[in-house]
Design an enzyme around this catalytic site. Structure first.
Site, PDB file in Angstrom:
ATOM      1  CE  LYS A 143      24.659  26.807  15.615  1.00  0.00           C
ATOM      2  NZ  LYS A 143      23.691  26.841  16.724  1.00  0.00           N
ATOM      3  CD  GLN A 180      24.571  29.993  19.908  1.00  0.00           C
ATOM      4  OE1 GLN A 180      24.083  29.733  19.117  1.00  0.00           O
ATOM      5  NE2 GLN A 180      24.188  29.670  21.416  1.00  0.00           N
ATOM      6  CB  SER A 198      24.246  24.045  26.943  1.00  0.00           C
ATOM      7  OG  SER A 198      23.812  23.253  26.068  1.00  0.00           O
ATOM      8  CB  THR A 211      15.869  24.249  22.574  1.00  0.00           C
ATOM      9  OG1 THR A 211      16.969  24.146  22.940  1.00  0.00           O
ATOM     10  CG2 THR A 211      15.570  25.443  21.542  1.00  0.00           C
ATOM     11  N   GLY A 247      24.863  20.490  20.398  1.00  0.00           N
ATOM     12  CA  GLY A 247      24.101  19.955  19.082  1.00  0.00           C
ATOM     13  C   GLY A 247      23.518  21.229  18.341  1.00  0.00           C
ATOM     14  CG  ASP A 248      21.851  23.937  15.196  1.00  0.00           C
ATOM     15  OD1 ASP A 248      21.338  24.684  15.714  1.00  0.00           O
ATOM     16  OD2 ASP A 248      21.843  24.163  13.979  1.00  0.00           O
ATOM     17  CE  LYS A 267      27.476  25.224  25.954  1.00  0.00           C
ATOM     18  NZ  LYS A 267      27.690  24.527  24.823  1.00  0.00           N
ATOM     19  CG  ASN A 318      16.223  18.814  20.754  1.00  0.00           C
ATOM     20  OD1 ASN A 318      16.328  19.919  21.059  1.00  0.00           O
ATOM     21  ND2 ASN A 318      15.990  17.785  21.573  1.00  0.00           N
TER      22      ASN A 318
HETATM   23  P1  NDP Z   1      16.558  18.716  14.331  1.00  0.00           P
HETATM   24  O1  NDP Z   1      17.709  18.336  13.565  1.00  0.00           O
HETATM   25  O2  NDP Z   1      16.281  17.959  15.578  1.00  0.00           O
HETATM   26  O3  NDP Z   1      15.229  18.991  13.671  1.00  0.00           O
HETATM   27  C1  NDP Z   1      15.191  19.793  12.466  1.00  0.00           C
HETATM   28  C2  NDP Z   1      13.714  19.960  11.881  1.00  0.00           C
HETATM   29  O4  NDP Z   1      13.534  20.912  10.899  1.00  0.00           O
HETATM   30  C3  NDP Z   1      13.607  18.470  11.379  1.00  0.00           C
HETATM   31  O5  NDP Z   1      12.123  18.151  11.469  1.00  0.00           O
HETATM   32  C4  NDP Z   1      13.923  18.690   9.979  1.00  0.00           C
HETATM   33  O6  NDP Z   1      12.986  17.888   8.879  1.00  0.00           O
HETATM   34  C5  NDP Z   1      13.358  20.244   9.705  1.00  0.00           C
HETATM   35  N1  NDP Z   1      13.899  20.752   8.863  1.00  0.00           N
HETATM   36  C6  NDP Z   1      15.511  21.067   8.629  1.00  0.00           C
HETATM   37  N2  NDP Z   1      15.569  21.891   7.739  1.00  0.00           N
HETATM   38  C7  NDP Z   1      14.715  22.142   7.081  1.00  0.00           C
HETATM   39  C8  NDP Z   1      14.265  22.949   5.730  1.00  0.00           C
HETATM   40  N3  NDP Z   1      15.104  23.509   5.105  1.00  0.00           N
HETATM   41  N4  NDP Z   1      12.968  22.790   5.350  1.00  0.00           N
HETATM   42  C9  NDP Z   1      11.987  22.261   6.294  1.00  0.00           C
HETATM   43  N5  NDP Z   1      12.113  21.629   7.275  1.00  0.00           N
HETATM   44  C10 NDP Z   1      13.573  21.557   7.661  1.00  0.00           C
HETATM   45  O7  NDP Z   1      17.103  20.362  14.509  1.00  0.00           O
HETATM   46  P2  NDP Z   1      16.872  21.125  15.774  1.00  0.00           P
HETATM   47  O8  NDP Z   1      15.398  20.783  16.605  1.00  0.00           O
HETATM   48  O9  NDP Z   1      17.765  20.895  17.158  1.00  0.00           O
HETATM   49  O10 NDP Z   1      16.980  22.662  15.518  1.00  0.00           O
HETATM   50  C11 NDP Z   1      15.934  23.361  14.946  1.00  0.00           C
HETATM   51  C12 NDP Z   1      16.212  24.740  14.904  1.00  0.00           C
HETATM   52  O11 NDP Z   1      16.305  25.289  16.188  1.00  0.00           O
HETATM   53  C13 NDP Z   1      17.270  25.339  14.137  1.00  0.00           C
HETATM   54  O12 NDP Z   1      17.200  26.485  13.610  1.00  0.00           O
HETATM   55  C14 NDP Z   1      18.299  25.372  15.533  1.00  0.00           C
HETATM   56  O13 NDP Z   1      19.527  26.054  15.146  1.00  0.00           O
HETATM   57  C15 NDP Z   1      17.599  25.929  16.552  1.00  0.00           C
HETATM   58  N6  NDP Z   1      18.068  25.759  17.680  1.00  0.00           N
HETATM   59  C16 NDP Z   1      18.259  24.319  18.264  1.00  0.00           C
HETATM   60  C17 NDP Z   1      18.721  24.353  19.778  1.00  0.00           C
HETATM   61  C18 NDP Z   1      18.618  22.958  20.202  1.00  0.00           C
HETATM   62  O14 NDP Z   1      19.003  23.044  21.499  1.00  0.00           O
HETATM   63  N7  NDP Z   1      18.526  21.941  19.554  1.00  0.00           N
HETATM   64  C19 NDP Z   1      18.938  25.380  20.440  1.00  0.00           C
HETATM   65  C20 NDP Z   1      18.616  26.622  19.677  1.00  0.00           C
HETATM   66  C21 NDP Z   1      18.058  26.678  18.462  1.00  0.00           C
HETATM   67  P3  NDP Z   1      13.830  16.391   8.491  1.00  0.00           P
HETATM   68  O15 NDP Z   1      13.472  15.592   9.751  1.00  0.00           O
HETATM   69  O16 NDP Z   1      12.986  16.207   7.166  1.00  0.00           O
HETATM   70  O17 NDP Z   1      15.105  16.731   8.462  1.00  0.00           O
END
Ligand code: NDP
Length: 444
Positions: free
Chosen positions: A125, A110, A376, A208, A164-165, A89, A239
């Site tokens: 992943k 994970q 999830s 999250t 998603g991620d 997962k 997110n």
């Molecule tokens: P999203 O794609 O919804 O959002 C990512 C955010 O981070 C956006 O604002 C993006 O900016 C910014 N971002 C991405 N890469 C960079 C970078 N290199 N430098 C600066 N800003 C950056 O992703 P999530 O919110 O889902 O995920 C965010 C983190 O949380 C990740 O590490 C993910 O692995 C982790 N996570 C997510 C989960 C989930 O349920 N969604 C669960 C557990 C962990 P821009 O809009 O410009 O792309």
């Protein structure tokens, strides 16, 4: 050379050019030293060697056609890391930076995160180096369909359940699910984060971010404190970031800054989340827009500067290695008391050391952001049982899971002589369940 050092040096020799995987493995295995010392049978069974080697790695070509008729080819990945306690997962990430090292670091983390939730889910992943930015809806759909055409051979509701991620939200999960169903002719819980009309769970979108705030609130409560009146900086505006900010605000905190990958906004009156949601969730535009819509707000080009803003609580929620040693030192100097990781591995090894030495309460990702995967798993339970729980039911279960994770990692840290070190506590608490299951299942 002790057992941990030997496994780490073999891992680096066998997997050169995988710096993120080395970084995650180093952090995890160093934290597990007291456990392997207490259990010499693990070394005899080569348990750590098996733990850091994925059960299966699938890499594939993802060809797709853009709106102008040009053909593109991206790389697709699924790392099925460990199935000792349940089906693999873990999310799918679509971002140009994606490579095998990043997917393996995320997969390794994970395993322990999923174990910490207390639910029966293994670790995996996947993703692609595809960049969804600037693509039309049709291009996203065609890409997702091509990706799933291959992936569907390797996943299943009892085998491997992606979600998603970064770059994979509700829209992408919808297209991926549609293609899976079309090819396999089965409407099952093979992906989580699905829409509410086709098997999704309430609270999954918020999970999250909400979970991150629930666990931080528990750490505050254990110290006789709360979110009320605290100044919070949240990085990212995706997110995780949006719903972390929403829950922190609802508990009385003031969130003063957020960013996207171009730059950050600072609003000393408190970020207006309805404006952020409009820009990022609906218009899919740049956060820069915020400063032109909200009087008094400032926009700064570049991300690093966000950590120079004084705050009580920092919630890094964007991506790996956002906070290095230098940023951590500035945060400490400015009086940060709590850092809880919403993103995966947003603090580098030096940054973690800075926080821990300064006595900052540091909640690592595998515990702090486990609320997403936990919900999830609740979605999987509802799918299997053909049930649909209310928002309040799912939210209460999520909160309970996060509170339990806090106390389990706190107890593990105490038991193994590193009280208050939640990096070690989370690694140990997550690992013991997986190790026990692996030992029981023999050399597999
Ligand atoms: P999203 O794609 O919804 O959002 C990512 C955010 O981070 C956006 O604002 C993006 O900016 C910014 N971002 C991405 N890469 C960079 C970078 N290199 N430098 C600066 N800003 C950056 O992703 P999530 O919110 O889902 O995920 C965010 C983190 O949380 C990740 O590490 C993910 O692995 C982790 N996570 C997510 C989960 C989930 O349920 N969604 C669960 C557990 C962990 P821009 O809009 O410009 O792309």
């Amino acid at each position: 050379m002790d057992y941990v050092e030997r496994v780490l040096s073999e891992l680096k020799a066998k997997n050169p050019n995988e710096p993120e995987f080395h970084q995650a493995a180093t952090e995890i295995l160093n934290g597990l030293r007291p456990v392997v010392e207490k259990h010499p049978e693990y070394e005899k069974a080569a348990l750590l060697e098996r733990f850091v080697e994925p059960e299966r790695v699938v890499m594939f070509r993802v060809p797709w056609v853009d709106d102008a008729g040009s053909v593109h080819v991206n790389k697709g990945y699924r790392v099925q890391f460990n199935s000792a306690i349940g089906p693999y997962k873990g999310g799918l990430r679509f971002h140009p930076s994606v490579n095998l090292s990043i997917i393996k670091f995320l997969g390794l983390e994970q395993i322990l995160k999923n174990s910490l939730t207390g639910l029966p889910i293994g670790g995996g992943k996947g993703g692609s180096d595809f960049d969804p930015k600037g693509k039309s809806d049709n291009e996203i759909m065609r890409f997702c369909q091509s990706f799933m055409t291959e992936l569907c051979r390797h996943i299943g509701q009892d085998t491997d359940v992606p979600a998603g991620d970064i770059g994979v939200g509700g829209r992408e999960v919808g297209y991926l699910f549609g293609q899976y169903k079309r090819i396999r002719n089965e409407h099952v819980g093979v992906l989580t984060g699905r829409g509410l009309t086709y098997g999704g769970s309430l609270v999954r979108t918020e999970a999250t971010g909400y979970g991150l705030v629930y666990i931080t609130a528990e750490a505050l409560k254990a110290r006789g404190d709360s979110f009320e009146g605290k100044t919070v900086v949240v990085s990212g505006s995706g997110n995780v970031a949006i719903y972390a900010a929403e829950k922190a605000q609802s508990l009385g905190a003031k969130v003063v800054a957020m960013y996207d990958s171009n730059g950050y906004v600072y609003d000393k009156e408190g970020i207006k989340l309805d404006v952020i949601k409009q820009i990022k969730e609906i218009e899919r535009a740049r956060i820069k827009e915020y400063a032109s819509r909200v009087k008094g707000a400032e926009y700064h080009e570049g991300c690093k500067g966000i950590w120079t803003i004084p705050c009580d609580i920092a919630l890094p929620c964007a991506t790996q290695n956002e906070i290095d040693g230098a940023s951590a030192r500035i945060l400490v100097k400015n009086g940060v008391k709590y850092v809880a990781e919403g993103a995966n591995m947003p603090t580098d090894l030096e940054g973690i050391e800075v926080f821990q030495k300064a006595g900052v309460v540091f909640l690592p990702a595998k515990a702090a952001n486990a609320g997403g995967v936990a919900t999830s798993a609740l979605e999987m339970a509802q799918s299997s049982g053909r049930l649909f729980w209310t928002f309040e039911e799912v939210d209460a279960k999520l909160k309970n899971i996060m509170v339990n994770i806090y106390h389990n990692m706190d107890a593990a840290a105490k038991e193994y002589g590193c009280e208050g070190d939640y990096v070690a506590g989370a690694n140990i608490a997550g690992f013991i369940k997986v190790a026990t299951a692996m030992m029981a299942q023999g050399v597999v």
